[in-house]
Design an enzyme around this catalytic site. Structure first.
Site, PDB file in Angstrom:
ATOM      1  N   GLN A 184      98.969 104.237  67.772  1.00 57.37           N
ATOM      2  CA  GLN A 184      99.164 105.355  66.860  1.00 57.37           C
ATOM      3  C   GLN A 184      97.967 106.284  67.027  1.00 57.37           C
ATOM      4  O   GLN A 184      96.860 105.813  67.271  1.00 57.37           O
ATOM      5  CB  GLN A 184      99.218 104.828  65.419  1.00 57.37           C
ATOM      6  CG  GLN A 184      99.969 105.679  64.441  1.00 57.37           C
ATOM      7  CD  GLN A 184     101.467 105.393  64.408  1.00 57.37           C
ATOM      8  OE1 GLN A 184     101.897 104.311  64.100  1.00 57.37           O
ATOM      9  NE2 GLN A 184     102.281 106.399  64.750  1.00 57.37           N
ATOM     10  N   THR A 233      97.496  98.867  62.145  1.00 55.78           N
ATOM     11  CA  THR A 233      98.193  97.687  62.652  1.00 55.78           C
ATOM     12  C   THR A 233      99.619  98.097  63.017  1.00 55.78           C
ATOM     13  O   THR A 233     100.590  97.581  62.482  1.00 55.78           O
ATOM     14  CB  THR A 233      98.137  96.549  61.611  1.00 55.78           C
ATOM     15  OG1 THR A 233      96.775  96.382  61.210  1.00 55.78           O
ATOM     16  CG2 THR A 233      98.629  95.227  62.179  1.00 55.78           C
ATOM     17  N   HIS A 234      99.692  99.110  63.886  1.00 51.69           N
ATOM     18  CA  HIS A 234     100.985  99.588  64.382  1.00 51.69           C
ATOM     19  C   HIS A 234     100.993  99.391  65.890  1.00 51.69           C
ATOM     20  O   HIS A 234     100.958 100.349  66.645  1.00 51.69           O
ATOM     21  CB  HIS A 234     101.204 101.063  64.027  1.00 51.69           C
ATOM     22  CG  HIS A 234     101.114 101.351  62.553  1.00 51.69           C
ATOM     23  ND1 HIS A 234     100.998 102.623  62.046  1.00 51.69           N
ATOM     24  CD2 HIS A 234     101.144 100.528  61.482  1.00 51.69           C
ATOM     25  CE1 HIS A 234     100.935 102.563  60.713  1.00 51.69           C
ATOM     26  NE2 HIS A 234     101.020 101.306  60.350  1.00 51.69           N
ATOM     27  N   ASN A 235     100.989  98.131  66.296  1.00 49.22           N
ATOM     28  CA  ASN A 235     101.035  97.798  67.719  1.00 49.22           C
ATOM     29  C   ASN A 235     102.508  97.753  68.110  1.00 49.22           C
ATOM     30  O   ASN A 235     103.296  97.051  67.473  1.00 49.22           O
ATOM     31  CB  ASN A 235     100.402  96.427  67.968  1.00 49.22           C
ATOM     32  CG  ASN A 235      99.111  96.224  67.171  1.00 49.22           C
ATOM     33  OD1 ASN A 235      99.167  95.961  65.973  1.00 49.22           O
ATOM     34  ND2 ASN A 235      97.983  96.339  67.813  1.00 49.22           N
TER      35      ASN A 235
END
Lengths: 233, 589
Positions: free
Chosen positions: B348, B517-519
């Site tokens: 992101q 935590t946008h993997n």
């Protein structure tokens, strides 16, 4: 919208609110501060630090968050106790971290923690190396310097002017971060004694209930903090 | 020799959002299901109860609800020339752990992707031609359309309990909502949350500039609510302990508040905690899976769990790792571009501005994870990529998450980091500032991928997963565009001072500060087996009885937080299994 069954009428709600308010008033005034004052920092028996290290931590945190001026300093908030207890616990031994080798301690700092040492070891070796540097530069170890010399030495440490092995290059950042943690964390961890830092900045701690405040815009919040263990200040 | 458990119809790996959704939907079909969860059991009571949860140090700083690297981590490098080193201590992203998964500790920012984001390659080529696509960008279309997913976005929003204001009802623009959003078949299940002072100020300033602010859609209950499973939520009290915390109030959308208690009452569903799945076991023919092998923490032994259907529903990183370890899909090779497993990892691209107002009171401790006002005037479908020189977009938002002082102490530039000046600064500025953020898309690139590390092993002796990732010019240019647009808006609010933070050209990925935590990616959806790991139903091309959920399915990341798309895809997958697969198990494409 229909009221669901069992929804209290407006009348009973108002009665309940009045009673609740009265009770809250009594509770607030009847609540006492923690009864037994803890031992002075000079008499505290560290769980992790040696006496020399304890003297360093007392002196260093006192410069990072000084006592003079408005608001509490690190010593009034018992930050050294917090750091000692953290290093004696699972944080100090890096229980949660992946510490398997091979280690490349001089890797690009952007790749994060790469030293084989845990935080407690970084403190131990960092204090030793920094005190040796203070002896060479100023003729005495850190705790024995004047406040002005201590500030200058801490600036040197922060700016990377103190030659440290890569394994302990994060020493200053760790010390500063843990000092602020101890200043602001809930008092159950040994620092932020009496919630003084929260009172000072206006953080209400563990109140955690502000529904009617979402729409009260640009209006100072009037209540002091509470802690997890139920203290009020 | 591993112990063998009794065979089940379905084994689900991970009991977070998608594991709970698939569990509930398939339990309703009468299937015998077991879910295996690596971490502990956790529920609102006793695990998230007041006042213990209101502990910034334990949960906000020491991240005790998260996956700990000592248990599982990965290695990271920025380029193929660098030696990857372990992510030893959490920083950039915080994978969850335990029942509820990331749905336990998220902020509740729940968005749908835009129509154009799901067909981005077609949208770009039709409007600007292939030439504007950078050579190393793996720009793709999702093999599924917004219209197909709409009922499933809707379903997830009504199960999870999302508060918001519709801006596009069946193609009709509704005042007060987001006019640029994809169509909705009905309004949100709950009205929007009230915005705090910072979000309100931002909304007013944005409207004055001709933008279209709206309340941020929130997985945070604004009212009492009961969903289709009979699960109840209570209205949020703005406690200010959302992200990194479990909700003590039954107010944040989570598997615990929306699904789990109902799921646990299904007699044909069971779950086992402290059960870490090590690999998927393939049948002799390599066309199907036989089940999974997991490590039973209590018994300290490996256990084989046979099942007819395997659903990998753990976090994106762990799902990708399991696929690599199990040999499902050809591992991706960045040099040749061949292979699929591990390909198209994305992240992101975010930036923001802090504004300081010395005479205003923001009470930053009053807030929640999806607080405030947002705008989409610089979203993907509002930007002329050809003119601006990048492919991407972002939404903006202002609204305080929390005022926890260790991590949320904004100070004006030039304030000392310690000493008397710092101490004076925290008194002067705590509660007298706000921030606005740009939350932007991230494309997939040839050299951003995951594979198995050659050196480092986990506690079970398995190779760690290796992430190769760095920022690319396209997304950094997008970020700089947002900065140029956001600065005038911030300035129009007349703050005493501002702090601007947007990554720019040459920025390298730094694993230390928390980012998001946008993997995403690693096992992307595709039209054919040469381009991705799973088909349009999130069924693996390699093994028809293996389904894989989560943000790893994303062809490239959208400009939004991933949960809305993750939840929609989970219901879409559940429907495909229920209506097409169970009666005739086979490749669905």
């Amino acid at each position: 919208m229909n009221e669901p069954p069992g929804y209290p009428s407006r009348r009973s709600f108002l009665k309940a609110t009045a009673a609740g308010f009265a009770l809250t008033g009594i509770a607030a005034s009847a609540q006492a501060q923690t009864a037994e004052p803890p031992p002075p920092l000079e008499e505290y028996e560290p769980e992790y630090f040696t006496a020399e290290e304890w003297a360093f931590i007392m002196a260093a945190t006192a410069r990072l968050i000084p006592s003079e001026g408005d608001g509490p300093g690190a010593l009034e908030c018992r930050v050294p106790v917090f750091i000692d207890r953290q290093l004696a616990g699972d944080y100090g031994s890096a229980d949660d971290w992946y510490m398997v080798g091979p280690h490349v301690p001089d890797a690009d700092p952007q790749l994060g923690w790469q030293t084989p040492l845990d935080p407690a070891q970084v403190y131990r070796e960092g204090i030793m190396a920094f005190d040796i540097w203070c002896e060479q530069q100023h003729g005495a170890n850190f705790a024995a310097l004047t406040p002005e010399q201590q500030d200058a030495a801490l600036v040197s440490l922060q700016e990377g002017e103190v030659a440290l092995q890569p394994e302990i290059r994060d020493f200053f950042n760790l010390l500063l971060a843990n000092t602020k943690e101890g200043y602001f964390a809930d008092p159950i961890y040994g620092g932020n004694y009496g919630m003084q830092s929260w009172v000072y900045i206006g953080f209400p701690g563990a109140r955690a209930a502000f529904r009617e405040w979402a729409g009260r815009h640009n209006e100072p919040y009037p209540l002091g903090p509470v802690s997890i263990s139920g203290e009020r200040a | 020799m591993a112990r063998e458990e009794q065979k089940k119809d379905v084994v689900i790996v991970g009991l977070g959002w998608t594991g709970s959704i698939l569990g509930m939907e398939l339990a309703q079909e009468g299937l015998d299901i077991v879910a295996l969860e690596r971490g502990p059991d956790q529920d609102t009571v006793p695990d998230f109860k007041y006042p213990n949860m209101i502990d910034e140090l334990r949960y906000g700083v020491r991240t005790k609800l998260m996956q700990q690297p000592s248990q599982q981590t990965l290695t990271i490098r920025r380029t193929l020339d660098e030696t990857a080193l372990p992510y030893r201590k959490l920083g950039s992203f915080l994978p969850g752990n335990g029942v509820g998964g990331a749905g336990t500790h998220w902020n509740g920012l729940n968005w749908r992707p835009q129509e154009v984001e799901l067909k981005l390659r077609s949208y770009v080529t039709e409007n600007w031609g292939e030439d504007i696509i950078p050579e190393d960008m793996l720009l793709g279309d999702y093999p599924v359309t917004y219209d197909e997913l709409e009922p499933h976005f809707d379903r997830f929003e009504y199960v999870a309990g999302i508060s918001g204001q519709a801006g596009n009802l069946n193609g009709r623009t509704v005042a007060g909502g987001n006019p640029f959003e994809g169509w909705r078949s009905r309004d949100f299940p709950m009205p929007p949350m009230q915005a705090t002072w910072d979000g309100t100020k931002f909304g007013e300033a944005a409207a004055a500039m001709g933008y279209h602010p709206f309340p941020a859609p929130a997985g945070i209950a604004s009212t009492a609510y009961v969903n289709e499973y009979g699960m109840q939520m209570g209205p949020c009290n703005f406690c200010g302990f959302c992200e990194r915390f479990g909700c003590y109030q039954y107010s944040k959308s989570s598997p615990q508040t929306a699904i789990l208690d109902a799921l646990k009452r299904q007699p044909n569903f069971s779950y086992r905690t402290h059960s870490e799945v090590l690999r998927v076991e393939m049948a002799e023919d390599g066309k199907t899976a036989r089940g999974v092998t997991y490590f039973d923490e209590e018994a300290q032994e490996e256990v084989f769990q046979p099942a007819d259907i395997v659903i990998l529903a753990s976090y994106q990183l762990n799902n990708a790792h399991l696929l690599l370890l199990s040999g499902i899909g050809e591992p991706y090779n960045p040099s040749t571009g061949e292979g699929v497993t591990g390909k198209s990892y994305a992240y992101q691209m975010n930036g923001g501005i802090s504004l300081f107002f010395k005479d205003e009171h923001f009470n930053p401790f009053v807030g929640h994870g999806a607080n405030g006002m947002a705008l989409d005037d610089f979203g993907m479908n509002n930007i002329d990529f050809g003119t601006e020189g990048f492919i991407g977009g972002a939404y903006w938002r202002a609204g305080t998450f929390n005022g926890q002082p260790i991590r949320s102490m904004r100070l004006p530039g030039g304030t000392p980091g310690w000493g008397a000046g710092w101490k004076a600064g925290i008194k002067e500025w705590y509660g007298h500032s706000m921030s606005m953020g740009s939350h932007g898309s991230h494309m997939a690139y040839r050299h951003n991928y995951v594979d198995l590390d050659p050196t480092y092993k986990d506690r079970h002796g398995r190779p760690l997963m290796r992430l190769t990732f760095n920022w690319h010019d396209n997304d950094l240019r997008m970020n700089q565009f947002m900065k140029e647009k956001m600065e005038p808006l911030a300035a129009s609010m007349n703050p005493d001072s501002m702090g601007v933070g947007f990554k720019g050209p040459g920025a390298q990925y730094d694993v230390r500060p928390y980012q998001t935590t946008h993997n995403t990616g690693g096992y992307i959806m595709s039209e054919n087996p040469q381009e991705g790991v799973v088909n349009r139903y999130c069924q693996t091309w390699d093994a028809h009885n293996v389904f894989v959920t989560g943000a790893g399915n994303f062809v490239q990341n959208t400009q939004y937080n991933p949960t809305g798309l993750v939840g929609g895809l989970a219901y879409w997958t559940a429907e495909a299994i229920r209506t097409q697969y169970l009666s005739n198990p086979r490749p669905l494409v």
